[in-house]
Motif scaffolding. Sequence first.
Motif, PDB file in Angstrom:
ATOM      1  N   HIS A 195       0.836  -1.204   0.000  1.00 42.85           N
ATOM      2  CA  HIS A 195       0.000   0.000   0.000  1.00 42.85           C
ATOM      3  C   HIS A 195       0.871   1.253   0.000  1.00 42.85           C
ATOM      4  N   ARG A 196       1.888   1.283   0.876  1.00 40.03           N
ATOM      5  CA  ARG A 196       2.814   2.419   0.930  1.00 40.03           C
ATOM      6  C   ARG A 196       3.920   2.302  -0.111  1.00 40.03           C
ATOM      7  N   GLN A 197       4.059   1.121  -0.710  1.00 41.41           N
ATOM      8  CA  GLN A 197       5.125   0.852  -1.673  1.00 41.41           C
ATOM      9  C   GLN A 197       6.494   1.136  -1.052  1.00 41.41           C
ATOM     10  N   ALA A 198       6.729   0.484   0.101  1.00 45.78           N
ATOM     11  CA  ALA A 198       7.979   0.698   0.819  1.00 45.78           C
ATOM     12  C   ALA A 198       8.286  -0.516   1.681  1.00 45.78           C
ATOM     13  N   TRP A 199       9.580  -0.757   1.919  1.00 44.62           N
ATOM     14  CA  TRP A 199       9.979  -1.766   2.899  1.00 44.62           C
ATOM     15  C   TRP A 199       9.406  -1.382   4.264  1.00 44.62           C
ATOM     16  N   ASP A 200       9.006  -2.388   5.040  1.00 47.10           N
ATOM     17  CA  ASP A 200       8.268  -2.141   6.276  1.00 47.10           C
ATOM     18  C   ASP A 200       9.114  -2.529   7.493  1.00 47.10           C
ATOM     19  N   ASP A 201       9.365  -1.570   8.380  1.00 42.57           N
ATOM     20  CA  ASP A 201      10.218  -1.816   9.542  1.00 42.57           C
ATOM     21  C   ASP A 201       9.637  -2.871  10.476  1.00 42.57           C
ATOM     22  N   GLU A 202       8.308  -2.883  10.631  1.00 39.47           N
ATOM     23  CA  GLU A 202       7.695  -3.850  11.534  1.00 39.47           C
ATOM     24  C   GLU A 202       7.851  -5.272  10.997  1.00 39.47           C
ATOM     25  N   LEU A 213      20.436  -4.944   4.114  1.00 41.15           N
ATOM     26  CA  LEU A 213      20.532  -5.952   3.060  1.00 41.15           C
ATOM     27  C   LEU A 213      19.699  -5.623   1.833  1.00 41.15           C
ATOM     28  N   LEU A 214      18.724  -4.743   1.958  1.00 42.58           N
ATOM     29  CA  LEU A 214      17.642  -4.652   0.980  1.00 42.58           C
ATOM     30  C   LEU A 214      17.989  -3.810  -0.238  1.00 42.58           C
ATOM     31  N   PRO A 215      17.486  -4.196  -1.403  1.00 39.44           N
ATOM     32  CA  PRO A 215      17.680  -3.392  -2.611  1.00 39.44           C
ATOM     33  C   PRO A 215      16.694  -2.222  -2.669  1.00 39.44           C
ATOM     34  N   GLU A 216      17.027  -1.242  -3.482  1.00 38.99           N
ATOM     35  CA  GLU A 216      16.097  -0.140  -3.779  1.00 38.99           C
ATOM     36  C   GLU A 216      14.967  -0.680  -4.652  1.00 38.99           C
ATOM     37  N   VAL A 217      13.745  -0.216  -4.404  1.00 41.10           N
ATOM     38  CA  VAL A 217      12.578  -0.669  -5.176  1.00 41.10           C
ATOM     39  C   VAL A 217      12.227   0.379  -6.229  1.00 41.10           C
TER      40      VAL A 217
END
Length: 495
Positions: A195-202, A213-217
């Motif tokens: 929904h936010r189109q973002a990696w989620d900290d929770e 570790l994560l790639p850019e989306v």
Amino acid sequence: MSSLLLAIDQGTTSTRAMVFDTAGRAVARAQLELPQFFPRPGWVEHDPNIVWQHALQTCRAALAAPEVGGTARIAAIGVANQRETTVLWERKSGAPLAPAIVWQDRRTAERCAALATPANAALVAGRTGLVIDPYFSATKLSWLLDAVPGARERARRGELAFGTIDSFLLWRLTEGRVHATDASNAARTLLFDIHRQAWDDELLALFDIPASLLPEVRDNAGDFGVTTLFGRAIPITGMAGDQQAATVGQACFSPGDVKSTYGTGCFVVQHTGETPVASNNRLLTTVCYRLAGRTSYAIEGSIFVAGAAVQWLRDAVGLIHHAGDTEALAREVPDTGGVYLVPAFTGLGAPYWDPLARGAILGLTRDSGIREIVRAALESVCYQTRDLVDAMRADGAPPPAALRVDGGMVGNDWLMQFLADMLAVRVERPAVTETTALGAAYLAGLGAGLYAGLDEIAANWRLQKAFSPQMDEERREALYLGWHNAVRRTLSGAT
């Protein structure tokens, strides 16, 4: 001279490179079968270095075809990939720390069961549209961080990178300059808020994944960097998970459009528009594609074993010599004689989501033979598709006017007719059945500015053959009832 588009289609059992013109016609292709590794029951692995070498080799072979004549006419590159398969590598060297854990792998089933409390399940479903299952990337990545000595500490220091196969190939193509993925692949990790189109900290905290570790989306069509590995600088301008790429290749751009891909697994995807639709029948809500910052969503049903059942018949039990033998064998008998094959070799996907289910052949008698078992394997693909289409209808989706099909299995006319009969829906096979590669090429063309929009791509779609239902309803429902009885006996809670 007209521009051409190079597509890399990195699948579960093979890697393919194809060159298309802007009208969607295939100009050249090259393909290599990918070795599968099964180190323990329920484990499925790939060697990332072989994946990379095969991508290079097939690209070079396709570019060397006389019809292509090198890179001079290649305007852009698009990448499609097996989704969820998880790779962990060193940022400095690009070397993988361990084998890639394939989407079919079930090693984290117990971990998923422990995590799947009602609160966690609600959190995951609400943010990602998915279920807590070993199918997805998050628990695979967490397992790697625990299993590889020192990996967690190195990850926290920023020395490691995670990606699905798209990210790993992009890293290698750009020689470590770009660590990115696209919205459709990110949506399959259990870590991305669709929904936010973002990696989620929770979610990262839930699965114990360091954000470093994560790639850019990025959007599915746009700038993914440049590769110079084929003799000149070529932009990479399209990327998507294989099923989303096939949805683009099938021109399913309007809400209600449905496609089904028959490769190693089977994946039914229905476009639902720019508002995500939650399923009440254990289907997945996922990103269809994101273009110019605008996200289109889909409902998806995932079947883990489709073409893999035919591969099993050939390689594991030796009932056939070639996959193409199955059509003739199925035609030689009027039915299976009550035999059902439930191909739960790696558990069952939607709508059952039972990672501990196991495959079975049921209903055998002294009259049962190779032909009946082979036919039952083909029929199982159609029954599983019916499971998904019925679940979509139960979610309120209108019955599809037609089902567009693609993938390696759809050249089997007998199978396509049985599919139409079991669904009571017209089945449409396009002129180009390599729609995953085609979709990657189309996205690259969009990103490179070769197409004005999706309407221009949709105008390229051509029908090769249609299959209309012929089976009477009574027989259809009797066969399907037998399938449900067989499935119930393979579920992990069955007695």
